[in-house]
Design an enzyme around this catalytic site. Structure first.
Site: not given
Length: 246
Positions: A185-187
Site C-alpha cells: 500500500y501507499c498514498t
C-alpha cells in the site's frame, strides 16, 4: 491566492503514452488557462497528477483529459481545502511517473497486479486473515518519513528513503514474506501497484491496495489505520475523513 472551496484531486494511470512531450504542452496550457496549480507527471508509461483549483475548473480539465480515449479510465480521488495548497503549476515529462529504476517493470505493458478493494481489505483485517485463511502482511511502500505520520496497524516498514530503494529492500527481506498474503500500500496506489508487480515476479502472493490509503479512507473511514496520511502539498497530511490534519 484562491480561497475555498478548493477541490484537490489526485490520480494516476499506467497507459502507453508515446506522445508524452506533445501531451505535456497541451495539458499545461489548459491547466494554466483554468487557474489550476499542482504537479502533473507524464511518461511513456502513463500519467500521475496532483492538482487543485476551483471545482468547475478542475472538473473541466479532467473531462477534457478523459476525452482522450487512452485516459478515459482516470478516476480522480477528491478532497477539499479552504485555500490553494500548491504554490505553482508544474507539468513535466519524466522517464517514469514513479521512479523505481527497473526498466523491465512496465505496468503499461503487462497485466495489472491483483487489486484489493478497500472494503475487502477491511474485512480481512477484521477477521485476521484472508479468505484462504492465510496470514496478511501489510507492506508499506512509502518513504519512512511518510510512515511516521500514520500507517496500518502492524504494517511492515522498511524505512525507505525513496521508492527506488524498494527492490533492494525486497531482496533483503523476501524470506520474511514467503507463505503469506502480502498487501502493498501507499498514498494513492501508484507505488504499491509497481511494488505488487515486483512482489509477484519474486513468486510471492501479493495484492495492491486499490486506490491506496486515500481510497481506503474514503471507503472505510480508516479502520485498522492509525494516524494521518502524508500528502505532498501544503496541507501536509490528511485525516481519515480526508480533511487536513491539524
Amino acid at each position: 491566492m484562491q480561497t475555498g472551496p478548493i477541490l484537490n484531486i489526485s490520480c494516476y494511470l499506467f497507459v502507453s503514452l508515446p506522445d508524452a512531450a506533445a501531451l505535456r504542452d497541451r495539458l499545461h496550457a489548459r491547466a494554466d488557462a483554468l487557474g489550476l496549480k499542482g504537479t502533473v507527471l507524464i511518461a511513456e508509461e502513463g500519467i500521475n497528477l496532483f492538482l487543485a483549483g476551483l471545482p468547475e475548473a478542475v472538473r473541466t480539465w479532467v473531462d477534457e483529459l478523459r476525452a482522450d480515449t487512452r485516459l478515459k479510465a482516470l478516476t480522480p480521488k477528491e478532497s477539499w481545502s479552504e485555500t490553494q495548497p500548491f504554490q505553482r503549476l508544474k507539468v513535466k515529462v519524466k522517464p517514469e511517473i514513479i521512479r523505481m529504476n527497473l526498466p523491465t517493470v512496465r505496468p503499461d505493458k503487462a497485466p495489472r497486479a491483483p487489486a484489493l478493494a478497500p472494503a475487502t481489505l477491511a474485512r480481512w483485517l477484521d477477521q485476521g486473515h484472508d479468505d484462504a485463511g492465510r496470514e496478511i502482511v501489510m507492506l508499506d511502500t512509502r518513504n519512512g518519513f511518510e510512515v511516521d505520520h500514520g500507517a496500518f496497524d502492524g504494517a511492515v516498514d522498511w524505512r525507505l528513503h525513496k521508492f527506488s530503494d524498494f527492490p533492494a529492500a525486497l531482496a533483503a527481506h523476501r524470506g520474511e514474506l514467503a507463505g503469506k498474503t502480502v498487501v502493498s500500500y501507499c498514498t494513492g496506489g501508484i507505488r504499491c501497484e509497481k511494488a505488487a508487480m515486483v512482489l509477484e515476479a519474486q513468486g510471492l502472493t501479493a495484492w495492491q491496495l486499490d486506490g491506496g490509503i486515500l481510497k481506503y479512507f474514503e471507503d472505510t473511514g480508516g479502520k485498522h489505520y492509525h494516524g494521518s496520511c502524508f500528502v505532498f502539498d501544503e496541507r501536509e497530511a490528511l485525516q481519515a475523513d480526508l480533511s487536513p490534519a491539524r
